[in-house]
Design a protein around this motif. Structure first.
Motif, PDB file in Angstrom:
ATOM      1  N   PRO A   7       0.812  -1.227   0.000  1.00  0.00           N
ATOM      2  CA  PRO A   7       0.000   0.000   0.000  1.00  0.00           C
ATOM      3  C   PRO A   7       0.843   1.273   0.000  1.00  0.00           C
ATOM      4  O   PRO A   7       0.491   2.251  -0.664  1.00  0.00           O
ATOM      5  CB  PRO A   7      -0.814  -0.135   1.292  1.00  0.00           C
ATOM      6  N   GLU A   8       1.963   1.251   0.740  1.00  0.00           N
ATOM      7  CA  GLU A   8       2.836   2.434   0.760  1.00  0.00           C
ATOM      8  C   GLU A   8       3.463   2.677  -0.602  1.00  0.00           C
ATOM      9  O   GLU A   8       3.534   3.819  -1.078  1.00  0.00           O
ATOM     10  CB  GLU A   8       3.929   2.258   1.818  1.00  0.00           C
ATOM     11  N   ALA A   9       3.940   1.595  -1.240  1.00  0.00           N
ATOM     12  CA  ALA A   9       4.538   1.729  -2.568  1.00  0.00           C
ATOM     13  C   ALA A   9       3.500   2.181  -3.583  1.00  0.00           C
ATOM     14  O   ALA A   9       3.789   3.021  -4.458  1.00  0.00           O
ATOM     15  CB  ALA A   9       5.149   0.401  -3.004  1.00  0.00           C
ATOM     16  N   LEU A  87      16.183  -2.155   0.185  1.00  0.00           N
ATOM     17  CA  LEU A  87      15.509  -0.859   0.280  1.00  0.00           C
ATOM     18  C   LEU A  87      14.203  -0.858  -0.508  1.00  0.00           C
ATOM     19  O   LEU A  87      13.213  -0.251  -0.087  1.00  0.00           O
ATOM     20  CB  LEU A  87      16.427   0.252  -0.246  1.00  0.00           C
ATOM     21  N   TYR A  88      14.198  -1.531  -1.658  1.00  0.00           N
ATOM     22  CA  TYR A  88      13.003  -1.561  -2.498  1.00  0.00           C
ATOM     23  C   TYR A  88      11.957  -2.535  -1.968  1.00  0.00           C
ATOM     24  O   TYR A  88      10.756  -2.268  -2.048  1.00  0.00           O
ATOM     25  CB  TYR A  88      13.370  -1.960  -3.932  1.00  0.00           C
ATOM     26  N   PHE A  89      12.427  -3.683  -1.477  1.00  0.00           N
ATOM     27  CA  PHE A  89      11.510  -4.736  -1.039  1.00  0.00           C
ATOM     28  C   PHE A  89      11.880  -5.205   0.365  1.00  0.00           C
ATOM     29  O   PHE A  89      12.325  -6.347   0.551  1.00  0.00           O
ATOM     30  CB  PHE A  89      11.559  -5.910  -2.021  1.00  0.00           C
ATOM     31  N   PRO A  90      11.718  -4.354   1.382  1.00  0.00           N
ATOM     32  CA  PRO A  90      12.135  -4.742   2.744  1.00  0.00           C
ATOM     33  C   PRO A  90      11.411  -5.967   3.262  1.00  0.00           C
ATOM     34  O   PRO A  90      11.961  -6.733   4.064  1.00  0.00           O
ATOM     35  CB  PRO A  90      11.790  -3.498   3.575  1.00  0.00           C
ATOM     36  N   PHE A 103      11.382   4.566  -0.102  1.00  0.00           N
ATOM     37  CA  PHE A 103      11.237   5.485  -1.230  1.00  0.00           C
ATOM     38  C   PHE A 103      10.935   4.712  -2.498  1.00  0.00           C
ATOM     39  O   PHE A 103      11.020   3.480  -2.535  1.00  0.00           O
ATOM     40  CB  PHE A 103      12.506   6.323  -1.428  1.00  0.00           C
ATOM     41  N   ALA A 104      10.618   5.456  -3.557  1.00  0.00           N
ATOM     42  CA  ALA A 104      10.393   4.852  -4.872  1.00  0.00           C
ATOM     43  C   ALA A 104      10.945   5.777  -5.945  1.00  0.00           C
ATOM     44  O   ALA A 104      10.800   7.003  -5.847  1.00  0.00           O
ATOM     45  CB  ALA A 104       8.914   4.612  -5.114  1.00  0.00           C
ATOM     46  N   HIS A 105      11.587   5.182  -6.962  1.00  0.00           N
ATOM     47  CA  HIS A 105      12.056   5.954  -8.119  1.00  0.00           C
ATOM     48  C   HIS A 105      10.915   6.141  -9.113  1.00  0.00           C
ATOM     49  O   HIS A 105       9.997   5.314  -9.192  1.00  0.00           O
ATOM     50  CB  HIS A 105      13.204   5.226  -8.818  1.00  0.00           C
ATOM     51  N   ASN A 106      11.000   7.202  -9.880  1.00  0.00           N
ATOM     52  CA  ASN A 106      10.078   7.387 -10.995  1.00  0.00           C
ATOM     53  C   ASN A 106      10.492   6.473 -12.146  1.00  0.00           C
ATOM     54  O   ASN A 106      11.530   5.805 -12.090  1.00  0.00           O
ATOM     55  CB  ASN A 106      10.072   8.845 -11.436  1.00  0.00           C
ATOM     56  N   GLN A 107       9.700   6.459 -13.205  1.00  0.00           N
ATOM     57  CA  GLN A 107       9.997   5.632 -14.364  1.00  0.00           C
ATOM     58  C   GLN A 107      10.897   6.396 -15.336  1.00  0.00           C
ATOM     59  O   GLN A 107      10.553   7.486 -15.797  1.00  0.00           O
ATOM     60  CB  GLN A 107       8.703   5.216 -15.062  1.00  0.00           C
ATOM     61  N   PHE A 108      12.044   5.786 -15.640  1.00  0.00           N
ATOM     62  CA  PHE A 108      13.014   6.373 -16.561  1.00  0.00           C
ATOM     63  C   PHE A 108      13.075   5.540 -17.844  1.00  0.00           C
ATOM     64  O   PHE A 108      12.286   4.617 -18.028  1.00  0.00           O
ATOM     65  CB  PHE A 108      14.385   6.459 -15.884  1.00  0.00           C
ATOM     66  N   THR A 109      13.996   5.863 -18.716  1.00  0.00           N
ATOM     67  CA  THR A 109      14.072   5.209 -20.023  1.00  0.00           C
ATOM     68  C   THR A 109      14.295   3.707 -19.904  1.00  0.00           C
ATOM     69  O   THR A 109      13.658   2.913 -20.604  1.00  0.00           O
ATOM     70  CB  THR A 109      15.203   5.836 -20.862  1.00  0.00           C
ATOM     71  N   TRP A 174      12.174  12.882  -9.692  1.00  0.00           N
ATOM     72  CA  TRP A 174      13.092  11.809 -10.046  1.00  0.00           C
ATOM     73  C   TRP A 174      12.852  10.615  -9.128  1.00  0.00           C
ATOM     74  O   TRP A 174      13.051   9.477  -9.511  1.00  0.00           O
ATOM     75  CB  TRP A 174      14.541  12.276  -9.926  1.00  0.00           C
ATOM     76  N   TRP A 175      12.457  10.891  -7.892  1.00  0.00           N
ATOM     77  CA  TRP A 175      12.053   9.871  -6.933  1.00  0.00           C
ATOM     78  C   TRP A 175      11.203  10.550  -5.872  1.00  0.00           C
ATOM     79  O   TRP A 175      11.054  11.777  -5.862  1.00  0.00           O
ATOM     80  CB  TRP A 175      13.261   9.183  -6.284  1.00  0.00           C
ATOM     81  N   ALA A 176      10.638   9.756  -4.977  1.00  0.00           N
ATOM     82  CA  ALA A 176       9.835  10.292  -3.879  1.00  0.00           C
ATOM     83  C   ALA A 176      10.143   9.503  -2.611  1.00  0.00           C
ATOM     84  O   ALA A 176      10.219   8.274  -2.645  1.00  0.00           O
ATOM     85  CB  ALA A 176       8.342  10.209  -4.207  1.00  0.00           C
ATOM     86  N   TRP A 177      10.346  10.219  -1.513  1.00  0.00           N
ATOM     87  CA  TRP A 177      10.553   9.594  -0.213  1.00  0.00           C
ATOM     88  C   TRP A 177       9.202   9.318   0.436  1.00  0.00           C
ATOM     89  O   TRP A 177       8.269  10.112   0.292  1.00  0.00           O
ATOM     90  CB  TRP A 177      11.359  10.522   0.707  1.00  0.00           C
ATOM     91  N   ASN A 178       9.126   8.241   1.159  1.00  0.00           N
ATOM     92  CA  ASN A 178       7.939   7.946   1.953  1.00  0.00           C
ATOM     93  C   ASN A 178       8.070   8.659   3.299  1.00  0.00           C
ATOM     94  O   ASN A 178       8.604   8.118   4.265  1.00  0.00           O
ATOM     95  CB  ASN A 178       7.790   6.429   2.158  1.00  0.00           C
TER      96      ASN A 178
END
Length: 357
Positions: A7-9, A87-90, A103-109, A174-178
């Protein structure tokens, strides 16, 4: 609910403009012009191009008999793959209650691992470590002051070059912190967790550099590189002990982390200044051009974001993105600029010497 989209992601990725349920588990590709804003493909070009240049330089140094640059480039990737998945999948590692979703990164190329890991982030690790190490090495600090002083100077250089990136990223999506994560992401300096500023931006890179410099020369280089990368995360845990003693008291933790950051600035700057009259190394093409290009690119991103930054209300822009600490970023720009000035000063003197002989 997907095991890779908690849910947080889900909430955080939707703030960034995509759905973490609708992603490729291996790799995904996008057109640069389809990204959230124009800065993102330019950021990728700046960082991925820098990683390639750093690798070319490291291979050249290796052929000349110095394995440290190449070992550091590779150890940075080992460190990346040891630290990023938890960090991505604790929840995969039993760390969700200990650290939570960070946190989560945005979508890049180009994106890996359920769109959690952009290619430019893979490149960023060897770029920032190589940039800082080569700058400090070229100043002659490792040769004349030793591995410990050199590695502290690297930690300082990483701080000033990394944080001009760290404090603009959330505003440009570019990314977002929770920021609902009170365990890891607080205290924060504006939109940037102070733990990240100290432990990721400086301690890890300084410690990894020290380990590589100590371990790189000798047989079984690949094993030594692996060891340096794997041993780096525990140094971050050790450095985080002082602030962890005040867990639950964000104000006290902020003071502890702030003092540690101040000490890093004072000691790192002192090492560089104390060596200002020392012997320098010849400048490679990489260190002569790339750090300045990196800093110039970050300056362009900051200038483009400045109107929204200045118009932000209570730390949030009209687009709903959090801003970083502009004064701290400015201090980092100045610190990085002074490091480059110290680097170029001897080079200019060397060029003028024949004309005055």
């Amino acid at each position: 609910m997907s095991t890779v989209c908690s849910p947080e992601a889900e909430a955080l990725t939707r703030e960034l403009g995509f759905d973490c349920h609708d992603v490729n588990p291996v790799v995904s590709f996008r057109f640069p012009w389809d990204l959230t804003n124009w800065t993102m493909p330019l950021l990728e070009l700046l960082i991925i191009g820098g990683a390639v240049l750093a690798l070319v330089h490291a291979v050249r140094r290796y052929r000349e008999g110095d394995p440290v640059n190449l070992a550091l480039w590779c150890a940075s990737l080992v460190y990346l793959f040891v630290t990023e998945p938890p960090l991505y999948f604790p929840e995969w590692f039993g760390l969700d209650e200990l650290y939570g979703f960070i946190f989560a990164h945005n979508q890049f190329t180009v994106q890996f691992m359920w769109d959690r890991l952009p290619l430019y982030i893979v490149a960023f690790y060897p770029v920032i470590s190589q940039l800082a190490y080569e700058l400090v090495r070229s100043l002659g600090i490792f040769r004349h002051r030793g591995p410990l002083a050199g590695s502290v100077a690297v930690a300082f250089a990483c701080q000033v070059f990394y944080e001009v990136f760290d404090h603009i990223g959330p505003q440009l999506k570019w990314w977002a912190w929770n920021m609902d994560n009170r365990i890891v992401n607080h205290p924060a300096m504006a939109s940037v967790p102070m733990n990240s500023m100290l432990l990721f931006a400086s301690v890890s890179m300084g410690a990894m550099t020290y380990l590589v410099v100590r371990l790189a020369r000798g047989r079984l280089l690949a094993l030594r590189i692996l060891l340096a990368g794997v041993l780096t995360p525990p140094t971050m845990a050790i450095a985080g002990i002082p602030s962890s003693l005040f867990s639950g008291n964000a104000t006290a933790q902020a003071w502890v982390l702030g003092i540690e950051l101040a000490l890093l600035w004072v000691v790192g700057a002192w090492i560089v200044i104390a060596h200002s009259a020392g012997t320098r190394e010849p400048l490679s093409a990489f260190v002569r051009f790339y750090p300045a290009a990196y800093l110039a690119g970050m300056a362009v991103f900051w200038i483009s974001a400045l109107p929204d930054y200045l118009a932000a209300d209570d730390g949030v822009t009209s687009d709903g993105t959090p801003i970083g600490n502009g004064l701290y970023a400015l201090a980092c720009f100045i610190g990085a600029g002074l490091l480059l000035a110290a680097l170029y000063r001897t080079e200019l003197a060397r060029r003028k010497a024949p004309a005055t002989a």
